[in-house]
Design a protein around this motif. Structure first.
Motif, mmCIF file in Angstrom:
data_model
loop_
_atom_site.group_PDB
_atom_site.id
_atom_site.type_symbol
_atom_site.label_atom_id
_atom_site.label_comp_id
_atom_site.label_asym_id
_atom_site.label_seq_id
_atom_site.Cartn_x
_atom_site.Cartn_y
_atom_site.Cartn_z
ATOM 1 N N UNK B 256 0.807 -1.220 0.000
ATOM 2 C CA UNK B 256 0.000 0.000 0.000
ATOM 3 C C UNK B 256 0.839 1.268 0.000
ATOM 4 N N UNK B 257 1.972 1.233 0.715
ATOM 5 C CA UNK B 257 2.727 2.475 0.915
ATOM 6 C C UNK B 257 4.098 2.401 0.267
ATOM 7 N N UNK B 258 4.416 3.425 -0.516
ATOM 8 C CA UNK B 258 5.731 3.515 -1.153
ATOM 9 C C UNK B 258 6.811 3.548 -0.067
ATOM 10 N N UNK B 259 7.831 2.688 -0.232
ATOM 11 C CA UNK B 259 8.908 2.745 0.774
ATOM 12 C C UNK B 259 10.195 2.130 0.233
ATOM 13 N N UNK B 260 11.290 2.515 0.893
ATOM 14 C CA UNK B 260 12.572 1.912 0.562
ATOM 15 C C UNK B 260 12.700 0.589 1.298
ATOM 16 N N UNK B 273 -9.572 -0.845 3.060
ATOM 17 C CA UNK B 273 -9.981 0.422 3.667
ATOM 18 C C UNK B 273 -8.918 0.935 4.618
ATOM 19 N N UNK B 274 -8.391 0.031 5.439
ATOM 20 C CA UNK B 274 -7.375 0.451 6.402
ATOM 21 C C UNK B 274 -5.997 0.552 5.748
ATOM 22 N N UNK B 275 -5.886 0.160 4.492
ATOM 23 C CA UNK B 275 -4.621 0.191 3.754
ATOM 24 C C UNK B 275 -3.535 -0.590 4.468
ATOM 25 N N UNK B 276 -3.843 -1.793 4.898
ATOM 26 C CA UNK B 276 -2.826 -2.622 5.536
ATOM 27 C C UNK B 276 -3.136 -4.104 5.315
ATOM 28 N N UNK B 277 -2.131 -4.946 5.595
ATOM 29 C CA UNK B 277 -2.316 -6.387 5.422
ATOM 30 C C UNK B 277 -2.293 -7.043 6.798
ATOM 31 N N UNK B 278 -3.307 -7.824 7.078
ATOM 32 C CA UNK B 278 -3.346 -8.525 8.361
ATOM 33 C C UNK B 278 -2.847 -9.958 8.213
ATOM 34 N N UNK B 300 7.390 1.412 -5.528
ATOM 35 C CA UNK B 300 6.210 2.285 -5.551
ATOM 36 C C UNK B 300 5.001 1.540 -4.989
ATOM 37 N N UNK B 301 4.284 2.169 -4.089
ATOM 38 C CA UNK B 301 3.088 1.570 -3.496
ATOM 39 C C UNK B 301 1.834 2.135 -4.130
ATOM 40 N N UNK B 302 0.693 1.616 -3.701
ATOM 41 C CA UNK B 302 -0.582 2.059 -4.269
ATOM 42 C C UNK B 302 -0.860 3.523 -3.964
ATOM 43 N N UNK B 303 -0.237 4.059 -2.883
ATOM 44 C CA UNK B 303 -0.496 5.455 -2.522
ATOM 45 C C UNK B 303 -0.052 6.445 -3.593
ATOM 46 N N UNK B 312 -8.096 -3.673 -7.811
ATOM 47 C CA UNK B 312 -8.553 -4.319 -6.577
ATOM 48 C C UNK B 312 -7.395 -5.083 -5.941
ATOM 49 N N UNK B 313 -7.156 -4.867 -4.658
ATOM 50 C CA UNK B 313 -5.977 -5.446 -4.022
ATOM 51 C C UNK B 313 -6.252 -6.863 -3.516
ATOM 52 N N UNK B 314 -7.401 -7.037 -2.889
ATOM 53 C CA UNK B 314 -7.686 -8.321 -2.230
ATOM 54 C C UNK B 314 -7.591 -9.476 -3.221
ATOM 55 N N UNK B 315 -8.323 -9.370 -4.334
ATOM 56 C CA UNK B 315 -8.356 -10.454 -5.322
ATOM 57 C C UNK B 315 -6.972 -10.673 -5.935
#
Lengths: 338, 444
Positions: B256-260, B273-278, B300-303, B312-315
């Motif tokens: 979800x989030x762009x990061x190094x 919705x919460x933009x995270x993976x459980x 690069x993340x979805x943000x 769609x991320x889940x599928x």
């Protein structure tokens, strides 16, 4: 190059009509064959079309690919406004193709054969019916791109007397082609039955052809003007009629090969007459508008590439196809190994 | 069900159905050719019987694949006329070549199926090889067309106009090679394992062991080699997607989030919705490494994408996990099998190895379906990446849901019939194909 592509498009349509049409016709004949003779008819038919039937149906794919690559506007318009008959055509194609193979390759021969046979014969009838309906709709001028309700846009575009009459005419022609083709394939004692079938189906085709003219009058389709209004179409119709007389004369006189050529010639002339009358238009729309092959084509680079692909492809395909037909004509399949 | 969703479902169903038949239809001829070759060189009758038994399968699958492929060439227009009107001239090149390849395949199949005892045996063998090669070429060409949807090329898009069309450039787009390679290996893996598994099942049941052991070996070797090569191709694909379609990669990885030095997310349940993976296992830096070849680089993340451009991320994520998981499992089985062939002969035909193959019967195909879900859902909301949205391509005709129900019924019944036919084919092996029942140990 555009004319090369157009030539392949018409060649694809013609060959699908002749070869695929004869395949459909074989199923139609089976549908109208007495139970007493059905097993023999089935065997003759299988021997006649078994090795070549997959190839016969490839012409439809060639024609459809040429349309969507070379003439995307025509393909898109047909896809939208003739959606329903196209879906019905597809169901016919899938049901028929699979039933034909399933009934032959099912390892156990039992009551499932009845299911396959039924699916095969009815879809052999329905597929060319909808093919004819689609062809009739393309030129009938009933496709209405301005329509604002479901029925006018998606149903009355194809459901009218003219296209239905063309549909039944197509079915009759397919049956006729198949009967003529099978005369040459059948064993001596069965030949008479196919001659009879050919005669009956020929009469049915002529009657359906007459109905097409009546329906054209009812629906205001200027068919007479198309067929008799220009020299080429007129000549084609005259030649078709003359060759019909010759065919009747030769029928039953054991001229299998000549009969095939004559039957193929007649269908070719009918398609030529109607194609020439419209060329370069491919689809006529309500209100007098039309989609022309010379105006809606893809950009030149695409047409050039497509033309070369078709030319190179036919260098491979045509000799191989010819050899396939030749091999199974000269070496009878009756003693083949399973 | 709205029309767009119905059209997408119908397309997914049609492709999902066709892929299975197309894969089997393009891979089985190679198995047949090997068996046929063994027959021609060794004159062992069992190979002739095997070739014929397989060729009946090929006839059934080819016919079903051919008609479902014919349907697809129409469905492209029936469901997506606005897309085809513009795309047809650009990505039509592979389709026109595919038409040729498919035609040659049909001709060669006519020669092959009906050619026993009619032609020079090597000519007859050659026609079987042509079936396989042209089938493979068809598959690669169709995948090249799909690759163009992921990686549009060969035209300039100016003010809604498609200008300067170059169909050759469109065909050789950036994605064609990685996708075609991945799909081809997948087809060999899935078909190899499915066929090997079915024969393994028969060996376990002690039915016609001689016959099934020969069949098993040919299919298993093809499947195993392809499954071992597949991760390499997967790596090429991943790096390629990271370059061209960062949004798809982000959805695959639920990133979800762009990061190094981004972490690789294994499993887990993305919460969009919460933009995270459980519940996921995270391996630090690994995603950076897999996507770009070093552990530090930013992924690069979805943000980085506006909400309306995100797939769609889940599928996508779950489908990707399924594909990779099953692919890895098949690779492990393959390694065991090759080790058995090479060093541990006594493992061959040991019950546990055969059982692993039986377990693997459907897995390759499930992986293929999952992989296509990743490719297609991961490209959304675009039908032509970055240029045309799927929603803008759909047919204006209402009521597509009914068409979807109809096609669902047809595909479902066809699947049942084919399964039934296959069952009857396999059951009839003893009466049709086997002549020399021998004990299992005498097979090698």
């Amino acid at each position: 190059m555009l004319y090369v592509v157009i030539a392949f498009l018409f060649l694809g349509i013609l060959l699908y009509f002749l070869l695929g049409g004869a395949d459909f016709g074989a199923g139609i004949i089976e549908l109208f064959t007495h139970r007493r003779n059905i097993r023999k008819t089935r065997t003759t038919m299988y021997h006649a079309i078994g090795p070549i039937w997959e190839a016969n149906h490839m012409w439809l794919i060639i024609a459809i690919v040429i349309l969507f690559v070379g003439f995307p506007k025509i393909y898109a318009t047909m896809s939208v406004y003739l959606h329903i008959p196209l879906v019905l055509l597809l169901i016919g194609i899938i049901a028929r193709g699979t039933a034909f193979v399933f009934r032959h390759y099912d390892a156990v021969v039992d009551e499932m054969q009845v299911v396959y046979n039924n699916i095969f014969v009815y879809s052999s009838f329905l597929t060319p019916l909808f093919l004819g309906i689609i062809a009739g709709s393309a030129v009938s001028g009933h496709i209405d791109v301005q329509a604002d309700n479901f029925l006018d846009a998606y149903v009355f575009s194809w459901l009218h007397w003219f296209s239905v009459a063309v549909g039944f005419f197509t079915v009759a022609l397919c049956g006729f082609l198949a009967a003529i083709y099978l005369i040459g394939e059948a064993e001596e004692q069965d030949r008479r039955r196919f001659v009879e079938k050919a005669l009956i189906l020929n009469i049915v085709a002529v009657v359906c052809g007459a109905l097409v003219f009546v329906a054209a009058q009812v629906e205001g389709v200027p068919l007479l003007e198309w067929l008799f209004g220009n020299a080429v179409s007129f000549t084609a119709i005259v030649l078709a009629t003359l060759s019909l007389a010759l065919l009747w004369f030769l029928l039953g006189r054991g001229q299998g090969k000549v009969l095939r050529v004559l039957a193929g010639f007649q269908v070719t002339m009918i398609l030529l007459a109607i194609g020439w009358a419209h060329f370069p238009d491919f689809i006529l729309l309500r209100g007098g508008d039309h989609l022309s092959l010379l105006e809606t084509q893809a950009p030149a680079a695409t047409i050039t590439a497509l033309g070369w692909a078709l030319v190179l492809g036919s260098v491979f395909i045509l000799p191989a196809l010819f050899y396939l037909f030749y091999s199974f004509q000269t070496k009878p399949i009756h003693d083949y190994e399973v | 069900m709205d029309d767009l969703f119905a059209a997408r479902s119908q397309m997914a169903l049609s492709l999902g159905f066709h892929i299975i038949y197309a894969c089997i239809g393009m891979v089985m001829p190679f198995f047949m050719a090997v068996s046929h070759y063994r027959y021609l060189t060794t004159h062992q009758d069992v190979y002739k019987r095997l070739t014929k038994a397989w060729s009946k399968g090929v006839a059934i699958f080819f016919a079903t694949g051919a008609v479902s492929g014919t349907m697809l060439s129409f469905e492209l227009g029936l469901l997506w006329p606005r897309f085809m009107e513009h795309a047809g001239p650009i990505f039509g090149m592979p389709f026109s070549l595919e038409g040729t390849a498919f035609f040659i395949e049909a001709i060669a199949l006519g020669f092959f199926l009906y050619g026993w005892g009619r032609f020079n045996p090597w000519f007859h063998w050659f026609t079987g090889v042509v079936v396989g090669v042209s089938g493979l070429a068809s598959g690669i060409l169709v995948v090249a067309a799909n690759a163009w949807m992921n990686s549009p090329a060969g035209f300039d898009y100016v003010n809604g106009q498609y200008l300067n069309i170059d169909p050759i450039k469109a065909m050789f787009n950036d994605a064609w090679f990685s996708q075609a390679l991945h799909m081809t290996l997948a087809a060999f893996t899935a078909t190899g394992f499915a066929v090997a598994g079915l024969h393994a099942l028969m060996i376990l049941k002690k039915h016609n062991v001689v016959f099934h052991a020969k069949a098993f070996k040919i299919a298993a070797i093809f499947g195993a080699v392809a499954a071992i090569l597949q991760p390499i191709s997967g790596d090429i694909s991943a790096k390629d997607v990271a370059q061209r379609q960062p949004a798809k990669l982000a959805a695959m990885e639920a990133h979800f989030h762009t990061e190094k030095s981004a972490a690789l997310v294994l499993g887990g349940l993305p919460d969009e919705d919460a933009r995270q993976v459980n519940y996921a296992i995270k391996i630090p830096g690994m995603l950076s490494f897999l996507a770009h070849g070093n552990f530090e680089q930013e992924v690069i993340g979805l943000d980085k994408f506006p909400k309306e451009d995100q797939p769609p991320v889940l599928v996508t994520h779950i489908a990707f996990q399924i594909m990779v998981g099953l692919g890895s499992f098949l690779m492990l089985v393959s390694l065991l099998y090759l080790l058995a062939l090479w060093k541990k002969k006594k493992w061959l035909y040991s019950t546990w190895l055969l059982r692993l193959f039986v377990l693997a019967i459907p897995l390759g195909f499930i992986a293929i379906e999952a992989g296509w879900t990743v490719t297609e859902v991961g490209r959304q909301p675009w039908i032509l990446y970055g240029i045309m949205r799927t929603a803008d391509a759909v047919t204006p005709m209402p009521g597509i849901a009914y068409s979807f129900y109809l096609f669902t019924g047809i595909y479902l019944s066809l699947t049942l019939v084919v399964a039934y036919l296959l069952y009857r084919q396999i059951k009839s092996v003893p009466t049709l194909y086997d002549i020399t029942p021998e004990p299992a140990h005498a097979t090698h």
